[in-house]
Design a protein around this motif. Sequence first.
Motif, PDB file in Angstrom:
ATOM      1  N   ASP A 105      85.735  29.125   1.378  1.00  0.00           N
ATOM      2  CA  ASP A 105      86.434  30.322   1.817  1.00  0.00           C
ATOM      3  C   ASP A 105      87.474  29.960   2.880  1.00  0.00           C
ATOM      4  OD1 ASP A 105      84.710  31.678   0.173  1.00  0.00           O
ATOM      5  OD2 ASP A 105      83.485  32.522   1.799  1.00  0.00           O
ATOM      6  N   MET A 106      88.244  30.930   3.261  1.00  0.00           N
ATOM      7  CA  MET A 106      89.189  30.787   4.365  1.00  0.00           C
ATOM      8  C   MET A 106      88.847  31.816   5.434  1.00  0.00           C
ATOM      9  SD  MET A 106      93.357  31.036   4.356  1.00  0.00           S
ATOM     10  CE  MET A 106      93.368  32.790   3.961  1.00  0.00           C
ATOM     11  N   LEU A 107      88.892  31.394   6.704  1.00  0.00           N
ATOM     12  CA  LEU A 107      88.655  32.304   7.820  1.00  0.00           C
ATOM     13  C   LEU A 107      89.992  32.637   8.473  1.00  0.00           C
ATOM     14  CD1 LEU A 107      86.424  33.744   9.472  1.00  0.00           C
ATOM     15  CD2 LEU A 107      86.574  31.834  11.093  1.00  0.00           C
ATOM     16  N   GLU A 108      90.325  33.919   8.464  1.00  0.00           N
ATOM     17  CA  GLU A 108      91.522  34.406   9.144  1.00  0.00           C
ATOM     18  C   GLU A 108      91.143  34.811  10.564  1.00  0.00           C
ATOM     19  OE1 GLU A 108      94.766  38.092   8.817  1.00  0.00           O
ATOM     20  OE2 GLU A 108      93.399  37.665   7.143  1.00  0.00           O
ATOM     21  N   VAL A 109      91.840  34.251  11.540  1.00  0.00           N
ATOM     22  CA  VAL A 109      91.573  34.515  12.948  1.00  0.00           C
ATOM     23  C   VAL A 109      92.788  35.239  13.535  1.00  0.00           C
ATOM     24  CG1 VAL A 109      90.961  33.515  15.184  1.00  0.00           C
ATOM     25  CG2 VAL A 109      90.185  32.407  13.064  1.00  0.00           C
ATOM     26  N   ARG A 110      92.667  36.546  13.687  1.00  0.00           N
ATOM     27  CA  ARG A 110      93.750  37.325  14.273  1.00  0.00           C
ATOM     28  C   ARG A 110      93.560  37.392  15.788  1.00  0.00           C
ATOM     29  NH1 ARG A 110      94.307  42.615  10.250  1.00  0.00           N
ATOM     30  NH2 ARG A 110      94.689  41.431   8.308  1.00  0.00           N
ATOM     31  N   VAL A 111      94.532  36.917  16.526  1.00  0.00           N
ATOM     32  CA  VAL A 111      94.458  36.917  17.985  1.00  0.00           C
ATOM     33  C   VAL A 111      95.025  38.244  18.483  1.00  0.00           C
ATOM     34  CG1 VAL A 111      95.066  35.709  20.099  1.00  0.00           C
ATOM     35  CG2 VAL A 111      94.768  34.410  17.966  1.00  0.00           C
ATOM     36  N   LEU A 112      94.148  39.107  18.971  1.00  0.00           N
ATOM     37  CA  LEU A 112      94.559  40.443  19.388  1.00  0.00           C
ATOM     38  C   LEU A 112      94.934  40.500  20.864  1.00  0.00           C
ATOM     39  CD1 LEU A 112      91.813  42.504  17.516  1.00  0.00           C
ATOM     40  CD2 LEU A 112      94.058  41.771  16.682  1.00  0.00           C
ATOM     41  N   GLU A 113      94.237  39.719  21.666  1.00  0.00           N
ATOM     42  CA  GLU A 113      94.467  39.718  23.109  1.00  0.00           C
ATOM     43  C   GLU A 113      93.937  38.415  23.666  1.00  0.00           C
ATOM     44  OE1 GLU A 113      93.677  43.078  26.379  1.00  0.00           O
ATOM     45  OE2 GLU A 113      91.842  41.997  25.869  1.00  0.00           O
ATOM     46  N   VAL A 114      94.570  37.917  24.728  1.00  0.00           N
ATOM     47  CA  VAL A 114      94.054  36.749  25.441  1.00  0.00           C
ATOM     48  C   VAL A 114      94.062  37.100  26.922  1.00  0.00           C
ATOM     49  CG1 VAL A 114      94.219  34.283  25.851  1.00  0.00           C
ATOM     50  CG2 VAL A 114      95.019  35.225  23.673  1.00  0.00           C
ATOM     51  N   ALA A 115      92.905  37.441  27.458  1.00  0.00           N
ATOM     52  CA  ALA A 115      92.784  37.898  28.840  1.00  0.00           C
ATOM     53  C   ALA A 115      92.560  36.722  29.775  1.00  0.00           C
ATOM     54  CB  ALA A 115      91.629  38.887  28.966  1.00  0.00           C
ATOM     55  N   ILE A 116      93.236  36.748  30.910  1.00  0.00           N
ATOM     56  CA  ILE A 116      93.103  35.724  31.945  1.00  0.00           C
ATOM     57  C   ILE A 116      91.955  36.116  32.872  1.00  0.00           C
ATOM     58  CG2 ILE A 116      94.252  34.680  33.934  1.00  0.00           C
ATOM     59  CD1 ILE A 116      96.890  34.974  32.389  1.00  0.00           C
ATOM     60  N   ARG A 117      91.005  35.218  33.078  1.00  0.00           N
ATOM     61  CA  ARG A 117      89.795  35.534  33.838  1.00  0.00           C
ATOM     62  C   ARG A 117      89.905  35.191  35.324  1.00  0.00           C
ATOM     63  NH1 ARG A 117      84.448  33.463  31.487  1.00  0.00           N
ATOM     64  NH2 ARG A 117      83.717  35.364  32.505  1.00  0.00           N
ATOM     65  N   VAL A 118      90.725  34.214  35.685  1.00  0.00           N
ATOM     66  CA  VAL A 118      90.889  33.809  37.084  1.00  0.00           C
ATOM     67  C   VAL A 118      92.382  33.564  37.349  1.00  0.00           C
ATOM     68  CG1 VAL A 118      88.581  32.801  37.366  1.00  0.00           C
ATOM     69  CG2 VAL A 118      90.440  31.393  36.453  1.00  0.00           C
ATOM     70  N   PRO A 119      92.839  33.747  38.582  1.00  0.00           N
ATOM     71  CA  PRO A 119      94.282  33.630  38.857  1.00  0.00           C
ATOM     72  C   PRO A 119      94.718  32.217  39.254  1.00  0.00           C
ATOM     73  CG  PRO A 119      93.196  34.538  40.769  1.00  0.00           C
ATOM     74  CD  PRO A 119      92.114  34.334  39.732  1.00  0.00           C
ATOM     75  N   TYR A 120      94.148  31.226  38.632  1.00  0.00           N
ATOM     76  CA  TYR A 120      94.504  29.839  38.920  1.00  0.00           C
ATOM     77  C   TYR A 120      94.085  28.965  37.749  1.00  0.00           C
ATOM     78  CZ  TYR A 120      89.562  29.777  40.066  1.00  0.00           C
ATOM     79  OH  TYR A 120      88.198  29.929  39.994  1.00  0.00           O
TER      80      TYR A 120
END
Length: 342
Positions: A105-120
């Motif tokens: 099979d093929m896995l489609e990975v849709r990137v909806l959001e990438v949240a930053i957890r720390v400010p460094y």
Amino acid sequence: MTSAMRRHDVLLHSTPETVSWGWIAADRPPVARMKSGQVLRIETVTHQGLNTDRDPVAFFGAAGIAPESVLPEAKEIYRSVKRGEGAGPHLLTGPVYVEGARPGDMLEVRVLEVAIRVPYGVNATGPGRGALPDLLAEPAQKVIELDLKRRVARFAKGVDVPLAPFMGIVAVAPSPPVKRVGTKPPGAFGGNLDFRHLVAGSTLYLPVFNEGALFYTGDGHACQGDGEVDGTAIEISLAPTMQLIVHPGTGREMKWPRAEDAAHYYPMGMGGTIDEALRNAIREAVDFLKGRAGLSAAEAYALCSLAVDFRIGEAVNDVLMVYGAVPKGLFGRQAPYWAKPR
């Protein structure tokens, strides 16, 4: 660290029980399960600051980062999770079992959001590192603070780098009979692609080799240029939100991962040298153009020369990656990468 969190069906925290240090493994029990089409929010922790002889509070404290700004799970992982012999350097969260996924099979990975957890974040290089291993005589580690309101990394006085967070490693477990691979070199399973276009709004396609696909991600980057030439980006703890979709039977002919965003299709090729990776990327692009536009091999090869940019995606991790940027504007009708022309 971000505005409104996207809706998700499954939330996977990063804990000593849910992370794997240095391995993309098919023999590790799943730490979460989800259905095809569901949305996964998955926390990750960077290995930078945990891979020294100082605990992360001391490591980041030396750069002026307050103890309360260090993720609690980073401290727990440092105390209780150890890298195995021969493992890569990265901390991954997973595996996640995707119900219905089968080999082929093929896995489609849709990137909806990438949240930053720390400010460094951290950039780390030195002798033997990167594409110029003889350039530096001493190790160099730089803790870089982020201005999240302005969406820039404050690299140096007068030098601000725009943020474009993405996951450096997005993977499924490798093909049997290989039970596990180190996290450093990428492969057909994905892995350490360091592909800077995997920001929110992009999609990655991976062939499936095991029941449930066994999905991993980690190695968060706040920003990075093509090639990641000194060996690291701004390494940071991120929390991506991704929709995972299984496409039955469509991964059998996939040699390498593929990606797309609103503007481009991205065929990829890998190899032990840039030349080999480039040749494989061109072959992937030719095959794609033949199928998408009904072109002959000669026409597709010519179109690659006329309209496709080939760029070094990964220049530093033993297995190198080159990708082509195929403008979607070439086609009157846009469709997902995997779709067959009508």
